[in-house]
Design an enzyme around this catalytic site. Structure first.
Site, mmCIF file in Angstrom:
data_model
loop_
_atom_site.group_PDB
_atom_site.id
_atom_site.type_symbol
_atom_site.label_atom_id
_atom_site.label_comp_id
_atom_site.label_asym_id
_atom_site.label_seq_id
_atom_site.Cartn_x
_atom_site.Cartn_y
_atom_site.Cartn_z
ATOM 1 N N GLY A 179 -46.328 -11.755 -20.592
ATOM 2 C CA GLY A 179 -46.758 -10.553 -19.901
ATOM 3 C C GLY A 179 -47.340 -10.807 -18.530
ATOM 4 N N SER A 205 -39.192 -20.449 -25.358
ATOM 5 C CA SER A 205 -38.186 -19.407 -25.548
ATOM 6 C C SER A 205 -37.633 -18.974 -24.205
ATOM 7 C CB SER A 205 -38.807 -18.216 -26.265
ATOM 8 O OG SER A 205 -39.949 -17.792 -25.573
ATOM 9 N N ARG A 206 -36.517 -18.281 -24.276
ATOM 10 C CA ARG A 206 -35.998 -17.617 -23.085
ATOM 11 C C ARG A 206 -36.679 -16.254 -22.979
ATOM 12 N NH1 ARG A 206 -31.858 -20.472 -21.044
ATOM 13 N NH2 ARG A 206 -30.797 -21.915 -22.440
ATOM 14 N N ALA A 207 -36.470 -15.575 -21.851
ATOM 15 C CA ALA A 207 -37.100 -14.272 -21.641
ATOM 16 C C ALA A 207 -36.734 -13.294 -22.762
ATOM 17 C CB ALA A 207 -36.646 -13.690 -20.311
ATOM 18 N N ILE A 208 -37.706 -12.553 -23.268
ATOM 19 C CA ILE A 208 -37.400 -11.436 -24.165
ATOM 20 C C ILE A 208 -37.321 -10.180 -23.308
ATOM 21 C CG2 ILE A 208 -38.133 -10.081 -26.161
ATOM 22 C CD1 ILE A 208 -39.606 -12.460 -27.200
ATOM 23 N N SER A 210 -39.144 -10.171 -20.219
ATOM 24 C CA SER A 210 -39.690 -10.561 -18.920
ATOM 25 C C SER A 210 -38.592 -11.095 -18.002
ATOM 26 C CB SER A 210 -40.753 -11.634 -19.128
ATOM 27 O OG SER A 210 -40.126 -12.847 -19.489
ATOM 28 N N ASP A 267 -42.263 -5.759 -28.359
ATOM 29 C CA ASP A 267 -42.653 -7.059 -28.887
ATOM 30 C C ASP A 267 -43.925 -6.756 -29.667
ATOM 31 O OD1 ASP A 267 -42.932 -9.722 -29.338
ATOM 32 O OD2 ASP A 267 -43.332 -10.298 -27.269
ATOM 33 N N SER A 275 -43.586 -15.110 -35.128
ATOM 34 C CA SER A 275 -42.603 -15.813 -34.323
ATOM 35 C C SER A 275 -43.215 -17.073 -33.700
ATOM 36 C CB SER A 275 -42.092 -14.854 -33.248
ATOM 37 O OG SER A 275 -41.415 -15.541 -32.237
#
Lengths: 504, 504
Positions: A179, A205-208, A210, A267, A275
């Protein structure tokens, strides 16, 4: 019905890419549609040898296919491991029993441990359509999951994937609750901690939702899609790694869930905790530091929310045998100057290289996290972690370790930014008083980040800066004119992205 | 970006049927994908002249299409009203602002009136993907909607569609909250009420999660897909109609929502109330009778639930100026003998024809509902409605009116049942003590109902019947061997569909 010849079709490859949603294409007047009563949108099981996938039936009303033929979407060929000419069997989908738990949850019953195990297991098998996953995600959103349900979900996710084991008593890791654009501490923290002699097998992780995930940023400098074996080799050799968590299937259910969360742009706290901690546990961590930036336009908006998250994180950690420490930080504005994979990578490199104009905020945050990690692992005394981390960074030991890790992962390259650039000037003289992180993130996404790794925003004016009318506040980077125009259209349609007042 | 030539593509029809999910097919290496950054699963706007639809992008990695060409799914050609050769423009989808209300609801905020208007309006415009509708449906499920939110949703749905007006002071209608197989009172009640001189413009739905909707049943005897003009003609001439509500777009948002509810196999109370009452209001009703069957395996399981629904129905009715009366009935077992469109139609006809072996339970229910309607409309005195309805039915006046309505709708035909039949015998001597409606419904669906109108179950043993071992309890009807096998497989895998005890 098994083996009834009408159900057996020969595969032809039409070359249709429907992303991760499996589809099977069959003629409208084919024997299989007539004998089984299949129509468009029916969910079916497609079987080849001992393997099977679930797919959505698409009906071909033209001569693209002949009777007796079927095609799969490109991803379907991959996931079923089949080729043109292979014979597949199509069958009615057995009712997905575990979805009754989701339905019960929609009517406010609680999940028990077994229910969440069954759901996670069926999601991994591909039994859930995107519609069903959307319902699961929504039923788990907000504060709909109680602590025990989050614990069950975390455990179910841990059990569902691979697990790394390192044969060491202490494995430390970190995670930031996103965020906050540009908050890319991982590629600074990992080499510091590894250089201190600790083991930090960091998967990101990759961007969700963002403009850039940590894995997206690191990928502009070194390969991140490593196999489990390759990761273990890197960590054994270097004490740390910086890789994408998706390829190693540490939490395979999570990847599918995240796809739907991205489509919905949500999210939820329970899913997020499960997660994060399931991935840390699967990666073998015994100690985890969680950074929670708090700010009006950050993911976590108030300290109260952060305290509640801290409680959940520690309690779930306890239940799975992991020590979790939480660092609540300032989330009022972007960290560093770049927003977008390559632009953020440039910030990271300037901190690691100890360049005089390196972003101080990013460096300070990385040292705080690294310091707490050194203290948690008892490498530094309480209160002395920050200084020790600073020493490792400023001596150049962190940069050397960073290059070593990159080389172990497949090589280092300088990040490349996108060719089209557009400056956004200040509309008045004054001081920067407020920044809307969400709107900045949206502009960076519309400009193409993270799909175009070189796209995004170079942010030039932190809160408190004095600016003159016409002076650039930010530069938008894009690969294509369409994306640049689209980002500008949005910027011109909203207010208060960056607020300027005559006095601070 | 509008008018930029890379965005304009010539349509070619590949003949791909993806049901109601719009898809647009474009080459992977086309200019539009490269210049706009489109990838598989991107949601885009497809524009032709002044019209547009939202579609999911599918990437073609073969030579099915040339650069500069695009194809739509079959439904896309219909909904955009385009033909092969037409030039369409593809643009980035503007963010769907109303979805932020759904996201807020997921975090337990309440919908206000405007939020639900915007959501319903965007759903009708096709802006919501199935994933987004699934999230909306789930966020509204269980008791997540408060009374005021149900009122707002109902009003938003009424405003979103066409509205019928009859220039009469009293329009009466009925609805049954489903879940009870075979409970097909509508085609009996409508002719009784119309024969009594009242106006009853009845629209029915197709099955959502059941083996037959009322419209599916009536369609085996007379056309139900009438236009608004045709319906008005039938009602003016006959005083009543029995048509499908979908074609007249009385509540267009509802049709899309129902598709997703069907996929999820859920039907939440708030959505259901809004769906039912908005359709009644749009059809012009001033008075509505709602039948709520209550039983352990019916949709409504307890009297308490029924009382709560009654309160909501009356309160929402009041807020939209409609008098709502509720009839709580026995929902412990199927009504009549048939389950599935044609089999239920045969029960209806035997009641209307006053055949000696007509199902008494179906007749009694229809007379109770018709009686209450006659009393509510002040055509019968309190307590005398049932006898008056019975007189209209038994005199043959109802049957004559039924045929008249069918002829006005396009003709009457006898229902035809499916050719394959399989008897399920009693496993022991004894009395029928309990029936699982949900499992019976599932067997009928697996046998092909309602897609195959002749498929389903002929049910032969109501609760209390004494049976001998080997005597058929029910007969399964199917069009294809695959469906019959599938229904039998399920029947053999579950317990207690029909329970038999040595004594009652």
């Amino acid at each position: 019905m098994e083996g009834s010849p009408g159900n057996i079709l020969r595969l032809r490859r039409l070359g249709i890419d429907t992303h991760t949603e499996n589809m099977i294409f069959v003629r409208a007047d084919s024997q299989v549609c007539r004998s089984e009563g299949f129509t468009a949108s029916t969910r079916v099981e497609v079987i080849f040898e001992a393997r099977s996938i679930i797919a959505t039936l698409v009906v071909i009303s033209s001569d693209l296919l002949h009777d007796g033929e079927a095609s799969l979407s490109d991803y379907g060929f991959e996931s079923l491991l089949v080729q043109e000419g292979d014979l597949v069997t199509i069958e009615h989908l057995r009712p997905i029993r575990s979805f009754s738990h989701v339905r019960a949850k929609m009517f406010d019953r609680k999940f028990n441990e077994r229910a969440l195990q069954e759901i996670v297991s069926d999601i991994i098998k591909g039994f859930y359509s995107h519609i069903e996953i959307a319902a699961f995600v929504t039923a788990c959103s907000g504060d709909n999951l109680a602590l025990d349900e989050v614990i069950y979900l975390t455990k179910a996710m841990i059990e569902s994937g691979s697990r790394l084991s390192w044969h060491k008593p202490l494995i430390i890791d970190k995670h930031c609750i996103g965020g906050l654009p540009g908050n890319r501490t991982t590629p600074i923290v990992v080499p510091i901690i590894a250089a201190a002699g600790l083991t930090i097998p960091k998967t990101s992780s990759r961007a969700i939702t963002s403009p850039a995930g940590t894995a997206d940023v690191i990928e502009t400098m070194t390969p991140v899609n490593l196999t489990l074996d390759e990761i273990q080799k890197v960590v054994q050799q270097e004490g740390g790694c910086m890789v994408w968590g998706g390829t190693v299937k540490l939490s395979p259910a999570d990847d599918v869930i995240i796809y739907v969360e991205k489509a919905l742009d949500v999210d939820s706290p329970g899913q997020m905790i499960a997660s994060v901690l399931s991935k840390k546990a699967a990666a073998g961590s015994t100690h985890t530091i969680i950074d929670i930036p708090v700010g009006e336009t950050a993911k976590v908006r108030t300290k109260e929310e952060a305290f509640l998250l801290e409680y959940y994180l520690r309690a779930v950690g306890l239940s799975i045998g992991m020590e979790v420490e939480v660092l609540i930080t300032d989330g009022s504005q972007p960290v560093g100057r770049g927003i977008g994979p390559a632009l953020e990578a440039l910030d990271v490199l300037s901190v690691l290289r100890n360049e005089p104009d390196a972003p101080k905020d990013l460096k300070d945050r990385a040292l705080k996290i690294a310091g707490l990690m050194l203290e948690t692992a008892s490498v530094a005394e309480k209160g002395k972690g920050y200084a020790q981390a600073q020493e490792i960074l400023e001596s150049g030991a962190a940069l050397a370790k960073f290059y070593s890790i990159c080389h172990a992962q497949g090589g280092f390259k300088e990040p490349v930014t996108a060719p089209l650039r557009h400056n956004i000037p200040a509309q008045a003289n004054g001081f920067i008083t407020k920044i809307d992180n969400r709107k900045l993130a949206k502009i960076a996404k519309l400009a193409g980040a993270p799909t175009s790794p070189g796209a995004g925003i170079l942010f030039k004016a932190p809160i408190g800066t004095e600016v003159q009318q016409g002076q650039p506040l930010l530069t938008i980077y894009a690969e294509t004119q369409g994306e640049l125009t689209y980002a500008l259209e949005y910027l011109n349609s909203v207010r208060d992205v960056i607020q300027i007042a005559p006095e601070v």
